[in-house]
Design an enzyme around this catalytic site. Structure first.
Site, PDB file in Angstrom:
ATOM      1  N   PHE A   1      43.160  86.805  99.213  1.00 46.90           N
ATOM      2  CA  PHE A   1      42.792  86.781 100.628  1.00 46.90           C
ATOM      3  C   PHE A   1      44.012  86.353 101.464  1.00 46.90           C
ATOM      4  O   PHE A   1      44.721  85.427 101.083  1.00 46.90           O
ATOM      5  CB  PHE A   1      41.650  85.786 100.807  1.00 46.90           C
ATOM      6  CG  PHE A   1      40.937  85.873 102.118  1.00 46.90           C
ATOM      7  CD1 PHE A   1      39.982  86.853 102.332  1.00 46.90           C
ATOM      8  CD2 PHE A   1      41.199  84.970 103.135  1.00 46.90           C
ATOM      9  CE1 PHE A   1      39.303  86.933 103.536  1.00 46.90           C
ATOM     10  CE2 PHE A   1      40.524  85.045 104.347  1.00 46.90           C
ATOM     11  CZ  PHE A   1      39.574  86.029 104.546  1.00 46.90           C
TER      12      PHE A   1
ATOM     13  N   ASP B   1      40.133  80.579  93.632  1.00 48.99           N
ATOM     14  CA  ASP B   1      39.413  80.619  94.896  1.00 48.99           C
ATOM     15  C   ASP B   1      38.125  81.421  94.661  1.00 48.99           C
ATOM     16  O   ASP B   1      38.181  82.631  94.419  1.00 48.99           O
ATOM     17  CB  ASP B   1      40.271  81.271  95.994  1.00 48.99           C
ATOM     18  CG  ASP B   1      39.602  81.137  97.368  1.00 48.99           C
ATOM     19  OD1 ASP B   1      38.362  81.063  97.414  1.00 48.99           O
ATOM     20  OD2 ASP B   1      40.326  81.126  98.381  1.00 48.99           O
TER      21      ASP B   1
ATOM     22  N   TYR C   1      29.976  79.364 103.437  1.00 53.09           N
ATOM     23  CA  TYR C   1      29.283  80.147 104.475  1.00 53.09           C
ATOM     24  C   TYR C   1      29.044  81.608 104.086  1.00 53.09           C
ATOM     25  O   TYR C   1      28.519  82.373 104.869  1.00 53.09           O
ATOM     26  CB  TYR C   1      30.005  80.061 105.823  1.00 53.09           C
ATOM     27  CG  TYR C   1      31.493  80.395 105.822  1.00 53.09           C
ATOM     28  CD1 TYR C   1      31.935  81.712 105.730  1.00 53.09           C
ATOM     29  CD2 TYR C   1      32.447  79.388 105.934  1.00 53.09           C
ATOM     30  CE1 TYR C   1      33.279  82.011 105.743  1.00 53.09           C
ATOM     31  CE2 TYR C   1      33.799  79.674 105.951  1.00 53.09           C
ATOM     32  CZ  TYR C   1      34.222  80.990 105.845  1.00 53.09           C
ATOM     33  OH  TYR C   1      35.553  81.288 105.853  1.00 53.09           O
ATOM     34  N   LYS C   2      29.458  81.993 102.859  1.00 53.66           N
ATOM     35  CA  LYS C   2      29.240  83.383 102.425  1.00 53.66           C
ATOM     36  C   LYS C   2      27.917  83.442 101.654  1.00 53.66           C
ATOM     37  O   LYS C   2      26.866  83.265 102.249  1.00 53.66           O
ATOM     38  CB  LYS C   2      30.468  83.846 101.649  1.00 53.66           C
ATOM     39  CG  LYS C   2      31.685  83.913 102.588  1.00 53.66           C
ATOM     40  CD  LYS C   2      33.001  84.218 101.916  1.00 53.66           C
ATOM     41  CE  LYS C   2      34.098  84.293 102.992  1.00 53.66           C
ATOM     42  NZ  LYS C   2      35.442  84.410 102.437  1.00 53.66           N
TER      43      LYS C   2
ATOM     44  N   ARG D   1      32.877  97.761 103.713  1.00 53.79           N
ATOM     45  CA  ARG D   1      32.431  96.844 102.674  1.00 53.79           C
ATOM     46  C   ARG D   1      30.935  96.612 102.812  1.00 53.79           C
ATOM     47  O   ARG D   1      30.457  96.289 103.887  1.00 53.79           O
ATOM     48  CB  ARG D   1      33.146  95.510 102.869  1.00 53.79           C
ATOM     49  CG  ARG D   1      34.042  95.127 101.756  1.00 53.79           C
ATOM     50  CD  ARG D   1      34.731  93.818 101.968  1.00 53.79           C
ATOM     51  NE  ARG D   1      34.216  92.948 103.016  1.00 53.79           N
ATOM     52  CZ  ARG D   1      34.575  91.681 103.154  1.00 53.79           C
ATOM     53  NH1 ARG D   1      35.418  91.136 102.313  1.00 53.79           N
ATOM     54  NH2 ARG D   1      34.107  90.933 104.132  1.00 53.79           N
TER      55      ARG D   1
HETATM   56  C1  LIG Z   1      36.559  83.862 103.155  1.00 55.82           C
HETATM   57  C2  LIG Z   1      37.722  83.393 102.367  1.00 55.82           C
HETATM   58  C3  LIG Z   1      38.571  82.371 102.856  1.00 55.82           C
HETATM   59  C4  LIG Z   1      38.331  81.755 104.219  1.00 55.82           C
HETATM   60  O1  LIG Z   1      39.053  80.584 104.413  1.00 55.82           O
HETATM   61  P1  LIG Z   1      38.740  79.652 105.679  1.00 55.82           P
HETATM   62  O2  LIG Z   1      39.639  78.511 105.535  1.00 55.82           O
HETATM   63  O3  LIG Z   1      37.285  79.296 105.593  1.00 55.82           O
HETATM   64  O4  LIG Z   1      38.979  80.439 106.910  1.00 55.82           O
HETATM   65  C5  LIG Z   1      39.606  81.964 102.047  1.00 55.82           C
HETATM   66  N1  LIG Z   1      39.829  82.533 100.846  1.00 55.82           N
HETATM   67  C6  LIG Z   1      39.043  83.520 100.362  1.00 55.82           C
HETATM   68  C7  LIG Z   1      39.321  84.103  99.016  1.00 55.82           C
HETATM   69  C8  LIG Z   1      37.972  83.986 101.115  1.00 55.82           C
HETATM   70  O5  LIG Z   1      37.200  84.972 100.655  1.00 55.82           O
END
Ligand SMILES: *Cc1c(COP(=O)(O)O)cnc(C)c1O
Length: 430
Positions: free
Chosen positions: A139, A215, A240-241, A390
């Site tokens: 990400f 992650d 939050y996902k 997606r």
């Molecule tokens: C959604 C997501 C994030 C989001 O990070 P925030 O600090 O909450 O903005 C980070 N890493 C991955 C792999 C994600 O899917």
């Protein structure tokens, strides 16, 4: 161009797969969970739970209780009546879903901040090693944080190239070596949904003497994760996902118990102090997972995250994974039958064992198609540049008939070329 109000948005009882979808919903052991979430529009099909999960009804009650009684009535006394321990308590609640033990997980800060804390801690603990290895499926915020760390510490960051869909296993194998301090990857990657074998890659890192940080933002709550059994050192991820914790809800952080006192949090803040209320002028870290705390937590958001975590624990992560696999295989069947002839390609791994709970399709008109699907089709997917749509499947509230209907609506929007009207629309968040 057709009149948009005359578009058929279903139901589609004559379409291929309709009866099968109905039967699959009826046989679904998780179907009762759907009503635990707020649905304000019965016609809307939400396929974006992998970006922002739906609102659990219980979260509304929790926020009401925390604001009215805990804040409004109890005021500062609430710190001693549950707030101070909340990060640890919710971490322990989440731990079994991650295959972790009590005292190994806290809910704290954002995923970005947690990555910074744990990656810096891992590098500082291994001064003789000078390389971080990741891949180009990670990400972007993870890559940005790692770039910052590399320039602050003089470490080399290696971003192994993939084919855009699958994890570059051979490239990782050849890059991870005796100079590697840290290997860090997304367990399920955000674009294609490719999902790494955590045990296999962790072993590869360990054979080279490196630490491994996963992650799990796109896998937590959707598939079982065996952190301790796979001997994982460090992990982070969003709530939050698929955990439905609410917009910007605090993230989690895991440090295996035997490592906790060997690693130092680079953000030496007072919540990680051995005696925060001694108000000593010198930092002295507390033992255990608390040393990865920073400062005062947003209690409203933290408390709101409990409801979604509880639902996942209650439904059982194996049961959730079974439904996720069935739903995504059904979705891929529908894509093959109805969308491939219209120029769509699968942009995710075909084998369920290599995939998380979202499926991406590629089409050159993906951006206007996403906009048309939202505005006209009443289906919410998301768009990832340059050409991916997606489709996130959240097993606690998505069903087979929803998937069937969403594909029929997308087919209609594509065939009638209605989407071409949305080519020039721009939004800040995609
Ligand atoms: C959604 C997501 C994030 C989001 O990070 P925030 O600090 O909450 O903005 C980070 N890493 C991955 C792999 C994600 O899917």
């Amino acid at each position: 161009m057709p009149d948009m109000s005359s578009l058929n948005l279903g139901p589609f009882p004559d379409a291929d797969g309709y009866d099968q979808a109905l039967a699959l919903d009826e046989a679904d052991p998780l179907q009762t969970y759907r009503s635990r979430y707020v649905h304000t529009d019965p016609d809307l099909i939400y396929l974006d739970g992998n970006s922002l999960g739906r609102l659990p009804h219980t979260a509304i009650d929790t926020v009401e209780e925390v604001t009215q009684r805990q804040w409004g009535d109890r005021l500062i006394r609430s710190w001693n009546e549950g707030w101070w321990e909340l990060q640890l308590e919710l971490g322990d609640l989440l731990a079994p879903i991650l295959g972790a033990r009590p005292g190994e997980v806290i809910i704290s800060d954002s995923t970005s901040v947690n990555l910074y804390k744990l990656a810096m801690a891992a590098l500082t603990a291994q001064p003789g090693r000078s390389k971080i290895v990741t891949d180009d499926l990670n990400f972007p915020t993870d890559l940005y944080i790692l770039q910052g760390i590399a320039s602050q510490t003089g470490t080399e960051l290696v971003i192994v190239k993939s084919d855009g869909i699958n994890g570059p296993l051979e490239g990782l194998d050849s890059e991870i070596g005796p100079d590697t301090a840290l290997v860090t990857l997304s367990h399920t990657v955000f674009k294609s949904g490719y999902t790494y074998d955590i045990g296999r890659i962790t072993e590869l890192a360990h054979q080279a003497g490196a630490l491994m940080l996963w992650d799990c933002s796109h896998s937590v709550g959707a598939l079982p994760i065996a952190l301790v059994r796979s001997d994982v050192d460090l992990a982070i991820g969003c709530t939050y996902k698929y955990l439905n914790g609410g917009p910007g809800s605090p993230a989690f952080l895991y440090v295996r118990s035997d490592l906790q006192d060997r690693l130092d949090n680079p953000i030496t803040a007072w919540w990680g102090h051995a005696e925060p209320f001694a108000f000593d002028l010198h930092f002295k870290p507390v033992e255990g997972i608390r040393r990865f705390h920073t400062g005062t937590m947003p209690i409203l958001s933290l408390a709101a995250a409990e409801a979604g975590i509880r639902d996942v624990v209650d439904a059982g992560i194996d049961q959730i994974r079974a439904k996720s696999v069935a739903l995504s295989e059904y979705l891929i069947d529908q894509i093959d039958s109805h969308l491939r002839p219209l120029g769509f390609d699968l942009a995710s791994p075909l084998d369920s064992g290599d995939r998380g709970s979202h499926v991406s399709v590629a089409h050159e008109g993906a951006w206007p198609l996403a906009r048309a699907l939202i505005e006209v089709g009443r289906v919410i997917p998301d768009f990832r540049a340059p050409d991916n749509l997606r489709l996130g499947l959240s097993p606690l509230y998505n069903g087979f008939l929803e998937v069937h209907t969403a594909i029929q609506r997308l087919k209609t929007i594509t065939q009638t070329r209605v989407y071409e009207r949305f080519s020039n629309v721009k939004t800040a968040v995609t």
